[in-house]
Scaffold this motif. Structure first.
Motif, PDB file in Angstrom:
ATOM      1  N   LYS A   1       0.824  -1.208   0.000  1.00 23.05           N
ATOM      2  CA  LYS A   1       0.000   0.000   0.000  1.00 23.05           C
ATOM      3  C   LYS A   1       0.861   1.263   0.000  1.00 23.05           C
ATOM      4  O   LYS A   1       0.580   2.221  -0.718  1.00 23.05           O
ATOM      5  CB  LYS A   1      -0.926   0.002   1.214  1.00 23.05           C
TER       6      LYS A   1
ATOM      7  N   LYS B   1       2.780   1.739  -3.383  1.00 26.84           N
ATOM      8  CA  LYS B   1       1.821   2.202  -4.383  1.00 26.84           C
ATOM      9  C   LYS B   1       1.497   3.677  -4.162  1.00 26.84           C
ATOM     10  O   LYS B   1       1.400   4.461  -5.111  1.00 26.84           O
ATOM     11  CB  LYS B   1       0.552   1.353  -4.301  1.00 26.84           C
ATOM     12  N   TYR B   2       1.341   4.058  -2.897  1.00 27.02           N
ATOM     13  CA  TYR B   2       1.017   5.445  -2.556  1.00 27.02           C
ATOM     14  C   TYR B   2       2.141   6.391  -2.964  1.00 27.02           C
ATOM     15  O   TYR B   2       1.902   7.453  -3.548  1.00 27.02           O
ATOM     16  CB  TYR B   2       0.762   5.538  -1.051  1.00 27.02           C
TER      17      TYR B   2
ATOM     18  N   HIS C   1       4.483   5.880  -5.249  1.00 30.04           N
ATOM     19  CA  HIS C   1       4.549   5.935  -6.707  1.00 30.04           C
ATOM     20  C   HIS C   1       3.478   6.878  -7.260  1.00 30.04           C
ATOM     21  O   HIS C   1       3.740   7.686  -8.154  1.00 30.04           O
ATOM     22  CB  HIS C   1       4.355   4.538  -7.305  1.00 30.04           C
ATOM     23  N   LYS C   2       2.280   6.749  -6.718  1.00 31.33           N
ATOM     24  CA  LYS C   2       1.159   7.549  -7.206  1.00 31.33           C
ATOM     25  C   LYS C   2       1.426   9.041  -7.062  1.00 31.33           C
ATOM     26  O   LYS C   2       1.121   9.832  -7.962  1.00 31.33           O
ATOM     27  CB  LYS C   2      -0.106   7.161  -6.441  1.00 31.33           C
ATOM     28  N   HIS C   3       2.012   9.437  -5.945  1.00 26.54           N
ATOM     29  CA  HIS C   3       2.205  10.860  -5.669  1.00 26.54           C
ATOM     30  C   HIS C   3       3.626  11.336  -5.962  1.00 26.54           C
ATOM     31  O   HIS C   3       3.978  12.468  -5.611  1.00 26.54           O
ATOM     32  CB  HIS C   3       1.828  11.157  -4.216  1.00 26.54           C
ATOM     33  N   LYS C   4       4.430  10.484  -6.623  1.00 26.50           N
ATOM     34  CA  LYS C   4       5.771  10.882  -7.074  1.00 26.50           C
ATOM     35  C   LYS C   4       6.595  11.486  -5.945  1.00 26.50           C
ATOM     36  O   LYS C   4       7.309  12.472  -6.129  1.00 26.50           O
ATOM     37  CB  LYS C   4       5.677  11.880  -8.232  1.00 26.50           C
TER      38      LYS C   4
ATOM     39  N   LYS D   1       4.078  15.383  -7.505  1.00 25.72           N
ATOM     40  CA  LYS D   1       3.003  15.234  -8.486  1.00 25.72           C
ATOM     41  C   LYS D   1       2.312  16.555  -8.805  1.00 25.72           C
ATOM     42  O   LYS D   1       1.948  16.823  -9.948  1.00 25.72           O
ATOM     43  CB  LYS D   1       1.984  14.221  -7.971  1.00 25.72           C
TER      44      LYS D   1
ATOM     45  N   GLU E   1      -4.237  13.247   3.226  1.00 28.62           N
ATOM     46  CA  GLU E   1      -4.755  11.876   3.067  1.00 28.62           C
ATOM     47  C   GLU E   1      -5.248  11.329   4.402  1.00 28.62           C
ATOM     48  O   GLU E   1      -6.319  10.716   4.481  1.00 28.62           O
ATOM     49  CB  GLU E   1      -3.664  10.975   2.496  1.00 28.62           C
TER      50      GLU E   1
END
Length: 562
Positions: free
Chosen positions: A145, A148-149, A151-154, A158, A311
């Motif tokens: 988790k 993934k988090y 990666h998603k927010h760079k 981001k 978040e």
């Protein structure tokens, strides 16, 4: 029926007679009979253990309790490399209570680490320090988790638009700051002409500022007490953790007074770092509250801390914290992730740069080619950019060759497996320590002829003259646990190295005393301290860069030492 089965049958028959015919017990229980009985059991157990060992990858034989620890006469990566020369590239070594599976070739490393069974981290007696928080030692669902988090927010970039451009702007700003600090200090201290300059503290501050500015909008001025204290906690932590290494293989050692004191100090260091990060988090909370008070509710997060705080707030309101943080306290998890990203993104880049400058001192002909290429592509009026790096093939190849010849993390990162796995017909038992020996991969004489020689040409295609990465080059590891920030790390290595080489001539203080290639093995393979003589060459490039500097994205930064 085999020999082992016949022995077991005899033992079971004897036990059955003891239960069904108690009248013969007295006759049987003589000293010689008991000894024979125990001897048979011992032989059976020994045969079973021998058969089990044959299922494992080949490796050196050990002794009870210690395993093969007594055979380690060299630093870990060198000893494993020597074992691989004897037993092959896929070996197992029992060290105390642990099975170590060491992989010494790129093909097998890729094959094993691409499998989902090998994304776990091994358990150790020191897990109580981090308590499963963060991203480096995290396991299972939490690790999935959180990765993934991130990666998603760079990692917090981001919302700044083009991620690559923003990263380059952050790195270039710190490169310029480093060059300014070096120029100022060498100009103000004439003794550096004879004593030289230690690049390490300058690189430490500037490289740490890159990751700190990205994830928590924080920077440090050079030579500030706050930074010295901050970085000392990390340096001491790396050193102390190395001292606790034996507890991984011999867990009972953690009860010894000196080891207990080391663990106590590690906990204290972590607490101090958490306190510092907590101060930054509280600043972010106050800033978010101010922005909300001013009606700026739609503001985008400025960095990773803002993103996490937003978040956490949203997930709390929705009752869905577990979807991102599993069962961990979200703020503690956030703080440990920040420390993990800092330690991973700082130490290896700094160490790799220090090694690369050593290779320049030891290989003046390579240094001359790098300088010539920089002069031809960049020119004297400006600093190198990432657009230039596409044309600086020899300069990039030099960095890669340094990363090959003196790999900053020679044993990569240790993985573990969640179930027994067969690889090439050999068993890797559950919870083994599975280690990629990147040193062995990068020093394989078959893949890299004369591997001891420093030859950037290994990374240049003869027909095109373009730089490339061979399949046997794995400085950032591979697989699902591969380094999160490899693209940022490469950008830092290229811009810092190329810029320092472009602005200064770098020479040995004493040509008769070249820095050694014998590193100090710990969390990373670090060079011993050394000084260099810096002579300004393209100082006008530095002047132009300062005139054109655009610090707009740094207006929200907190800079310690101002």
């Amino acid at each position: 029926m085999g020999f082992t089965e016949r022995l077991l049958s005899t033992v079971m028959s004897t036990i059955e007679n003891l239960y069904t015919k108690p009248q013969i017990i007295t006759n049987l229980l003589t000293t010689s009979t008991v000894v024979l009985f125990l001897a048979v059991l011992a032989v059976v157990r020994a045969i079973q253990h021998y058969r089990y060992l044959l299922t494992l990858p080949d490796g050196p034989w050990g002794v009870p309790v210690l395993g093969s620890l007594a055979k380690f006469t060299k630093p870990f990566h060198l000893q494993m490399y020597e074992f691989s020369r004897q037993f092959g590239n896929f070996i197992s070594v029992r060290m105390g209570s642990q099975i170590i599976v060491c992989i010494n070739d790129a093909k097998t490393i890729r094959k094993i680490f691409s499998r989902s069974e090998f994304v776990a981290r091994p358990k150790s007696a020191l897990d109580c320090i981090v308590e499963g928080f963060g991203i480096i030692t995290a396991d299972g669902e939490l690790w999935k988790k959180q990765r993934k988090y991130l990666h998603k927010h760079k990692m917090g970039l981001k919302f700044w638009g083009n991620v690559s451009e923003t990263m380059e702007a952050r790195v270039s700003h710190e490169v310029l700051d480093c060059l300014n600090a070096l120029t100022k200090d060498t100009n103000e201290d004439p003794s550096t002409d004879s004593t030289g300059v230690n690049l390490s503290p300058y690189l430490s501050c500037s490289i740490s500022n890159v990751i700190c500015s990205i994830i928590m909008s924080t920077r440090f001025k050079h030579h500030t007490e706050r930074f010295a204290k901050f970085i000392n906690y990390f340096d001491e932590g790396f050193r102390l953790f190395t001292l606790t290494g034996p507890t991984i293989f011999l867990p009972f050692l953690r009860f010894l007074p000196n080891i207990r004191n080391v663990v106590k100090k590690l906990r204290a260091n972590r607490f101090e770092l958490l306190e510092f990060v907590d101060e930054i988090v509280e600043d972010h909370k106050a800033n978010l509250a101010d922005r909300k008070l001013n009606g700026d509710c739609s503001s985008e997060p400025r960095d990773l801390v803002d993103q996490y705080l937003m978040e956490i707030k949203q997930r709390r309101e929705e009752g869905t914290l577990d979807e991102v943080f599993d069962d961990k306290d979200p703020e503690t998890q956030m703080k440990q992730v920040l420390m993990d990203l800092f330690s991973a993104g700082f130490e290896t880049v700094k160490t790799s740069l220090l090694w690369t400058f050593i290779h320049m001192l030891r290989n003046p002909e390579v240094k001359a080619k790098v300088v010539k290429e920089l002069e031809g592509v960049v020119g004297p009026q400006r600093l190198p950019t990432m657009e230039d790096m596409a044309k600086l093939n020899y300069t990039r190849a030099t960095i890669y060759e340094s990363m090959r010849r003196t790999t900053a993390v020679p044993m990569g990162t240790t993985h573990s497996n969640t179930r027994p796995v067969l690889v090439d017909g050999k068993l890797i038992p559950t919870n083994s320590h599975v280690i990629p020996n990147l040193y062995a991969v990068h020093m394989d004489p078959v893949e890299w002829p004369q591997p001891e020689e420093f030859r950037p040409e290994r990374f240049i295609q003869p027909d095109t003259g373009k730089v490339y990465k061979p399949k046997n080059f794995l400085p950032f590891g591979t697989g699902q646990r591969m380094c999160l920030g490899d693209s940022l790390a490469e950008m830092e290595l290229q811009l810092f190295f190329a810029s320092i080489m472009h602005v200064f001539d770098i020479d040995c203080v004493d040509p008769e005393k070249l820095p050694s290639l014998d590193g100090n093995f710990g969390a990373t393979l670090t060079p011993s301290d050394y000084n260099v003589k810096l002579t300004p060459r393209n100082i006008e490039a530095l002047v132009t860069a300062n005139l054109k500097a655009k610090p707009a994205n740094y207006m929200h930064m907190r800079t310690y030492g101002c």
